[in-house]
Design a protein around this motif. Structure first.
Motif, PDB file in Angstrom:
ATOM      1  N   VAL B  66       0.829  -1.202   0.000  1.00  0.00           N
ATOM      2  CA  VAL B  66       0.000   0.000   0.000  1.00  0.00           C
ATOM      3  C   VAL B  66       0.869   1.260   0.000  1.00  0.00           C
ATOM      4  O   VAL B  66       0.604   2.211  -0.734  1.00  0.00           O
ATOM      5  CB  VAL B  66      -0.943  -0.012   1.226  1.00  0.00           C
ATOM      6  CG1 VAL B  66      -1.429   1.384   1.542  1.00  0.00           C
ATOM      7  CG2 VAL B  66      -2.119  -0.917   0.961  1.00  0.00           C
ATOM      8  N   THR B  67       1.923   1.249   0.814  1.00  0.00           N
ATOM      9  CA  THR B  67       2.813   2.409   0.845  1.00  0.00           C
ATOM     10  C   THR B  67       3.435   2.645  -0.523  1.00  0.00           C
ATOM     11  O   THR B  67       3.605   3.793  -0.953  1.00  0.00           O
ATOM     12  CB  THR B  67       3.923   2.210   1.895  1.00  0.00           C
ATOM     13  OG1 THR B  67       3.333   1.849   3.124  1.00  0.00           O
ATOM     14  CG2 THR B  67       4.744   3.465   2.071  1.00  0.00           C
ATOM     15  N   ALA B  68       3.749   1.551  -1.198  1.00  0.00           N
ATOM     16  CA  ALA B  68       4.382   1.680  -2.510  1.00  0.00           C
ATOM     17  C   ALA B  68       3.459   2.388  -3.500  1.00  0.00           C
ATOM     18  O   ALA B  68       3.923   3.010  -4.448  1.00  0.00           O
ATOM     19  CB  ALA B  68       4.768   0.303  -3.043  1.00  0.00           C
ATOM     20  N   GLY B  73       2.416  12.695  -0.679  1.00  0.00           N
ATOM     21  CA  GLY B  73       1.680  13.440   0.330  1.00  0.00           C
ATOM     22  C   GLY B  73       1.041  12.556   1.385  1.00  0.00           C
ATOM     23  O   GLY B  73       0.890  12.955   2.535  1.00  0.00           O
ATOM     24  N   GLU B  74       0.653  11.345   0.999  1.00  0.00           N
ATOM     25  CA  GLU B  74       0.004  10.457   1.954  1.00  0.00           C
ATOM     26  C   GLU B  74       1.007   9.649   2.764  1.00  0.00           C
ATOM     27  O   GLU B  74       0.637   8.956   3.711  1.00  0.00           O
ATOM     28  CB  GLU B  74      -0.945   9.501   1.218  1.00  0.00           C
ATOM     29  CG  GLU B  74      -2.147  10.222   0.650  1.00  0.00           C
ATOM     30  CD  GLU B  74      -3.074   9.275  -0.092  1.00  0.00           C
ATOM     31  OE1 GLU B  74      -3.273   8.143   0.371  1.00  0.00           O
ATOM     32  OE2 GLU B  74      -3.579   9.677  -1.152  1.00  0.00           O
ATOM     33  N   ILE B  75       2.279   9.719   2.355  1.00  0.00           N
ATOM     34  CA  ILE B  75       3.304   9.022   3.130  1.00  0.00           C
ATOM     35  C   ILE B  75       3.901   9.968   4.162  1.00  0.00           C
ATOM     36  O   ILE B  75       4.088   9.622   5.319  1.00  0.00           O
ATOM     37  CB  ILE B  75       4.413   8.482   2.194  1.00  0.00           C
ATOM     38  CG1 ILE B  75       3.826   7.443   1.238  1.00  0.00           C
ATOM     39  CG2 ILE B  75       5.537   7.870   3.016  1.00  0.00           C
ATOM     40  CD1 ILE B  75       4.798   6.965   0.188  1.00  0.00           C
ATOM     41  N   PHE B  76       4.157  11.202   3.731  1.00  0.00           N
ATOM     42  CA  PHE B  76       4.748  12.200   4.617  1.00  0.00           C
ATOM     43  C   PHE B  76       3.681  12.879   5.455  1.00  0.00           C
ATOM     44  O   PHE B  76       3.471  14.075   5.339  1.00  0.00           O
ATOM     45  CB  PHE B  76       5.478  13.266   3.790  1.00  0.00           C
ATOM     46  CG  PHE B  76       6.850  12.846   3.395  1.00  0.00           C
ATOM     47  CD1 PHE B  76       7.944  13.168   4.185  1.00  0.00           C
ATOM     48  CD2 PHE B  76       7.046  12.118   2.235  1.00  0.00           C
ATOM     49  CE1 PHE B  76       9.213  12.767   3.819  1.00  0.00           C
ATOM     50  CE2 PHE B  76       8.321  11.718   1.874  1.00  0.00           C
ATOM     51  CZ  PHE B  76       9.399  12.034   2.661  1.00  0.00           C
ATOM     52  N   THR B  77       2.987  12.112   6.255  1.00  0.00           N
ATOM     53  CA  THR B  77       1.932  12.718   7.045  1.00  0.00           C
ATOM     54  C   THR B  77       1.701  11.925   8.311  1.00  0.00           C
ATOM     55  O   THR B  77       2.071  10.749   8.384  1.00  0.00           O
ATOM     56  CB  THR B  77       0.613  12.782   6.246  1.00  0.00           C
ATOM     57  OG1 THR B  77      -0.418  13.203   7.122  1.00  0.00           O
ATOM     58  CG2 THR B  77       0.257  11.421   5.674  1.00  0.00           C
ATOM     59  N   ARG B  78       1.105  12.592   9.291  1.00  0.00           N
ATOM     60  CA  ARG B  78       0.758  11.881  10.516  1.00  0.00           C
ATOM     61  C   ARG B  78      -0.562  11.161  10.349  1.00  0.00           C
ATOM     62  O   ARG B  78      -0.917  10.325  11.161  1.00  0.00           O
ATOM     63  CB  ARG B  78       0.650  12.869  11.671  1.00  0.00           C
ATOM     64  CG  ARG B  78       1.993  13.442  11.994  1.00  0.00           C
ATOM     65  CD  ARG B  78       1.931  14.451  13.095  1.00  0.00           C
ATOM     66  NE  ARG B  78       3.298  14.872  13.371  1.00  0.00           N
ATOM     67  CZ  ARG B  78       3.657  15.551  14.444  1.00  0.00           C
ATOM     68  NH1 ARG B  78       2.754  15.895  15.317  1.00  0.00           N
ATOM     69  NH2 ARG B  78       4.905  15.881  14.623  1.00  0.00           N
ATOM     70  N   LEU B  82      -5.369   3.632   5.769  1.00  0.00           N
ATOM     71  CA  LEU B  82      -5.200   2.225   5.428  1.00  0.00           C
ATOM     72  C   LEU B  82      -5.268   1.987   3.919  1.00  0.00           C
ATOM     73  O   LEU B  82      -4.790   0.987   3.421  1.00  0.00           O
ATOM     74  CB  LEU B  82      -6.264   1.383   6.122  1.00  0.00           C
ATOM     75  CG  LEU B  82      -5.980   1.048   7.593  1.00  0.00           C
ATOM     76  CD1 LEU B  82      -7.109   0.218   8.171  1.00  0.00           C
ATOM     77  CD2 LEU B  82      -4.660   0.300   7.735  1.00  0.00           C
ATOM     78  N   PHE B  83      -5.907   2.924   3.213  1.00  0.00           N
ATOM     79  CA  PHE B  83      -5.990   2.762   1.762  1.00  0.00           C
ATOM     80  C   PHE B  83      -5.411   4.003   1.094  1.00  0.00           C
ATOM     81  O   PHE B  83      -5.559   5.107   1.616  1.00  0.00           O
ATOM     82  CB  PHE B  83      -7.443   2.591   1.312  1.00  0.00           C
ATOM     83  CG  PHE B  83      -8.147   1.490   2.018  1.00  0.00           C
ATOM     84  CD1 PHE B  83      -7.987   0.174   1.603  1.00  0.00           C
ATOM     85  CD2 PHE B  83      -8.960   1.753   3.105  1.00  0.00           C
ATOM     86  CE1 PHE B  83      -8.629  -0.858   2.268  1.00  0.00           C
ATOM     87  CE2 PHE B  83      -9.606   0.721   3.781  1.00  0.00           C
ATOM     88  CZ  PHE B  83      -9.439  -0.581   3.360  1.00  0.00           C
ATOM     89  N   PRO B  84      -4.775   3.848  -0.020  1.00  0.00           N
ATOM     90  CA  PRO B  84      -4.316   5.038  -0.737  1.00  0.00           C
ATOM     91  C   PRO B  84      -5.524   5.714  -1.365  1.00  0.00           C
ATOM     92  O   PRO B  84      -6.334   5.056  -2.013  1.00  0.00           O
ATOM     93  CB  PRO B  84      -3.372   4.472  -1.803  1.00  0.00           C
ATOM     94  CG  PRO B  84      -3.737   3.040  -1.950  1.00  0.00           C
ATOM     95  CD  PRO B  84      -4.437   2.606  -0.702  1.00  0.00           C
ATOM     96  N   SER B  85      -5.689   7.017  -1.139  1.00  0.00           N
ATOM     97  CA  SER B  85      -6.859   7.670  -1.711  1.00  0.00           C
ATOM     98  C   SER B  85      -6.658   7.904  -3.201  1.00  0.00           C
ATOM     99  O   SER B  85      -7.605   7.913  -3.963  1.00  0.00           O
ATOM    100  CB  SER B  85      -7.122   8.991  -0.990  1.00  0.00           C
ATOM    101  OG  SER B  85      -5.993   9.830  -1.140  1.00  0.00           O
ATOM    102  N   ALA B  86      -5.413   8.103  -3.601  1.00  0.00           N
ATOM    103  CA  ALA B  86      -5.132   8.279  -5.023  1.00  0.00           C
ATOM    104  C   ALA B  86      -3.928   7.418  -5.391  1.00  0.00           C
ATOM    105  O   ALA B  86      -2.802   7.898  -5.423  1.00  0.00           O
ATOM    106  CB  ALA B  86      -4.851   9.752  -5.324  1.00  0.00           C
ATOM    107  N   PRO B  87      -4.154   6.127  -5.640  1.00  0.00           N
ATOM    108  CA  PRO B  87      -3.032   5.224  -5.927  1.00  0.00           C
ATOM    109  C   PRO B  87      -2.190   5.744  -7.096  1.00  0.00           C
ATOM    110  O   PRO B  87      -2.734   6.297  -8.053  1.00  0.00           O
ATOM    111  CB  PRO B  87      -3.715   3.911  -6.307  1.00  0.00           C
ATOM    112  CG  PRO B  87      -5.098   4.017  -5.811  1.00  0.00           C
ATOM    113  CD  PRO B  87      -5.444   5.465  -5.752  1.00  0.00           C
ATOM    114  N   THR B  88      -0.894   5.588  -6.958  1.00  0.00           N
ATOM    115  CA  THR B  88      -0.013   6.095  -7.996  1.00  0.00           C
ATOM    116  C   THR B  88       1.092   5.092  -8.270  1.00  0.00           C
ATOM    117  O   THR B  88       1.456   4.293  -7.404  1.00  0.00           O
ATOM    118  CB  THR B  88       0.621   7.426  -7.550  1.00  0.00           C
ATOM    119  OG1 THR B  88       1.713   7.704  -8.426  1.00  0.00           O
ATOM    120  CG2 THR B  88       1.165   7.329  -6.137  1.00  0.00           C
ATOM    121  N   LEU B  89       1.609   5.135  -9.475  1.00  0.00           N
ATOM    122  CA  LEU B  89       2.725   4.261  -9.836  1.00  0.00           C
ATOM    123  C   LEU B  89       4.054   5.013  -9.806  1.00  0.00           C
ATOM    124  O   LEU B  89       5.070   4.492 -10.231  1.00  0.00           O
ATOM    125  CB  LEU B  89       2.495   3.666 -11.235  1.00  0.00           C
ATOM    126  CG  LEU B  89       1.471   2.526 -11.314  1.00  0.00           C
ATOM    127  CD1 LEU B  89       1.203   2.173 -12.774  1.00  0.00           C
ATOM    128  CD2 LEU B  89       1.960   1.298 -10.570  1.00  0.00           C
TER     129      LEU B  89
END
Lengths: 330, 323
Positions: B66-68, B73-78, B82-89
């Motif tokens: 999921v982190t991958a 923006g969703e990684i560098f946050t407090r 549990l789910f990526p809101s905007a999955p990216t490659l």
């Protein structure tokens, strides 16, 4: 993955054939053939793995640093048991040795208990459910050590790691406060906790699946007899399951001890440096002496390696005893 | 797990007690059938425990994947979700098309890893098959000694021997004039050797299981030793060879400490695990690419693991299940 430990027909014959062929099949004619066949493997093993063991013992008795590798310098010089004497009086070494043993005991203990409990649980469950859980466990088991260590480092990261974030959001009366900035990787206690978690996470599936396979080999009649005698589940485990699976438990225990004593990659990623001697384990200390200390001290590193090898060979002797008893060497 | 450590042996003896357990299972099924709803409810905690085990096992892998796929923006946050809101490659793109180590691209690291693992697998399969035939088909003086030697070697930890192995290869390089450190050649040799004890023991059972009568019949028909080997032994031993090869593959693919010491600063020759560790050391905060690369490292092992899982269990515990 229940189907994996099902009675596998082709393997079954193998079992039946192997002992018989042990007596009849191997040819007793004196031919050089077997020696020719094992020679390539033997040479490779001798050069790559056996000779270095001899060298390791030799280096541990010499004063040997990077200086001795320079072209115009003399080679390693004999200095007797100086390294060992130094180790015996070195509190750092004793701390590391103690930590290694304690961490290893915890890893092995938790892995064995958790694995056995999960094995017992899966044995009670319907097949589809056991299969479902086993597939999940297989993911943990198959993850490379490096990936696993990185994920756990990320999970426990200060400020953004999921574990810290969740602990921070939990009520303070339950878990205390200040978790968000908490750094798990500085103090030995917390770092080893994470390390133990990584190792247990990766190794309990093997124990669970093995115990499950073992449980299936115990005739149900024994449990029925125990139930007739009014034995509780706890008693049935200690009086039926455990004695029946004793050889399996002994083997699993030995394998886990040997695997957990040597843990390196996980610690290398979690500690992420050689700055803090408090978080060293034996294998980490060896590597640090040989490749990170300046100057690298090959003699001292080898002496520590000998200590570690002796510990592991002690456990291996027990393993060999099991193997010989079971006729694996025949 | 440093996979070098694993043991294994032949034959799924786990299966030997099949008849008894089969009967038990059937009886168990009847009991389930007769269970009242109330008793069913009592097994609810067991299901919950099973689900807890499942989640504990799966979650770290899930979190890695999921982190991958999460945007930076969703990684560098407090507010970790549990789910990526905007999955990216983008992270995979950076790993595969960018440069994890300046000047070297992903495909080269992948190539390095493939070269060492495939060589170790091929060479190891060949050498261990020869030795397995010797151990399974012949009784010779040093046979037991050889088997015990294999069992001991497979236990001696690479981590302890790393200094002397390194110095040993340094001496070998000096003596032979072939540079074995700082490039892949030393790794090829070590990786081939490391899996040998296990693969020999795995194959031994398979070779022993081939009925000798088959070979004798072929010999009477005038088949040469070579023909017997290829036409009779090989097809029957093939499943074992596949299992042993996958085992050797996983071992070499995951190997870390030897690559770390042998390759040193020769980044051109880095294998995937080493690349990942190097990148982590340099850019420890780039969790997107780190998790993407970890995922890529994990995929081949997962795939192969599906094939050998049964053998790992049965092989590793050898005859212990016999009770």
């Amino acid at each position: 993955m229940a189907h994996t430990v099902e009675p596998a027909k082709p393997r079954g014959d193998e079992e039946a054939v192997a002992p018989a062929s042990d007596e009849t099949a191997p040819r007793r004619r004196r031919t050089p053939a077997p020696y020719l066949l094992i020679t390539p493997a033997l040479i490779l093993l001798a050069v790559v793995l056996l000779w270095p063991i001899v060298q390791m013992v030799w280096y541990s008795l010499t004063s040997f640093t990077t200086r001795n590798l320079l072209p115009n310098q003399p080679g390693p010089e004999w200095n007797g048991f100086a390294h060992y004497q130094q180790l015996l009086t070195d509190p750092t070494f004793w701390t590391i040795l103690r930590n290694t043993v304690v961490v290893c005991v915890l890893m092995v203990g938790i892995t064995m208990v958790l694995g056995t409990l999960v094995g017992l649980l899966l044995h009670k469950m319907p097949k589809w459910f056991a299969g479902f859980v086993s597939i999940g466990m297989m993911l943990a088991w198959a993850t490379p050590a490096l990936s696993a260590s990185l994920v756990f480092r990320w999970l426990f990261l200060p400020e953004r790691g999921l574990v810290n974030v969740v602990l921070d959001r939990m009520p303070d009366w339950l878990v205390g406060s200040g978790w968000l900035e908490y750094n798990w990787f500085l103090e030995p206690g917390s770092l080893f906790s994470v390390l133990i978690m990584v190792i247990v996470w990766q190794s309990f599936p093997f124990v669970a699946v093995s115990v499950l396979a073992g449980l299936k080999s115990i005739p149900n009649e024994l449990y029925e007899a125990a139930r007739m005698d009014g034995a509780s589940a706890w008693k049935a485990f200690w009086n039926v399951t455990f004695p029946m699976l004793r050889p399996l438990f002994a083997l699993l225990l030995v394998l886990q001890i040997i695997w957990d004593l040597r843990v390196f990659t996980q610690l290398y990623i979690l500690a992420n440096s050689f700055q803090n001697q408090d978080v060293y384990l034996l294998s980490y200390y060896i590597y640090q002496q040989g490749f990170s200390a300046s100057p690298a001290n090959y003699g001292m590193g080898s002496a520590i390696a000998v200590v570690m090898t002796v510990m592991i060979l002690g456990v291996t002797a027990y393993y060999l005893r099991i193997m010989i008893r079971q006729g694996e060497t025949r | 797990m440093t996979a070098i450590d694993n043991t294994a042996g032949p034959s799924a003896r786990a299966a030997t007690a099949a008849p008894g357990s089969g009967a038990g299972r059937r009886r168990g099924a009847e009991r389930v059938y007769r269970r009242s709803p109330l008793r069913r409810l009592r097994s609810l905690p067991l299901y919950l425990a099973g689900i807890a085990v499942f989640l504990f096992s799966v979650f770290p892998v899930y979190w890695m994947v999921v982190t991958a796929f999460k945007p930076v923006g969703e990684i560098f946050t407090r507010n970790q979700t549990l789910f990526p809101s905007a999955p990216t490659l983008e992270h995979f793109d950076r790993v595969v098309n960018g440069q994890l180590i300046p000047g070297v691209n992903f495909w080269q690291f992948l190539g390095n890893s493939l070269v060492v693992t495939l060589f170790a697998v091929g060479m190891g399969a060949f050498l261990s098959l020869l030795a397995a035939v010797a151990v399974a088909r012949f009784r010779f003086k040093l046979r037991t000694a050889f088997i015990i030697l294999l069992m001991i070697i497979q236990m001696v930890p690479m981590e302890a021997m790393i200094i002397s192995i390194f110095l040993n290869f340094r001496q070998l390089s000096d003596a032979s004039g072939v540079q074995l450190l700082g490039n892949l050649s030393g790794l090829l040799i070590v990786y081939t050797a490391v899996s040998l004890p296990i693969t020999i023991m795995m194959l031994r059972g398979f070779v022993a299981a081939v009925p000798k009568e088959l070979e004798e019949a072929a010999a009477i028909d005038g088949a040469s030793a070579w023909t017997i080997f290829w036409r009779i032994l090989m097809p029957l031993v093939a499943p074992g060879l596949v299992a042993a090869s996958i085992f050797a593959f996983i071992t070499a693919w995951n190997e870390f400490i030897v690559a770390l010491t042998f390759l040193g600063r020769s980044t051109d020759h880095y294998t995937l695990p080493l690349t990942l560790s190097y990148y982590f050391g340099r850019f420890g905060t780039e969790w997107g690419p780190i998790m993407a690369a970890s995922t890529l490292l994990t995929i081949p092992v997962m795939v192969f693991f599906l094939f050998v899982q049964r053998r790992m269990v049965s092989g590793l515990t050898m005859g212990a299940v016999k009770g």
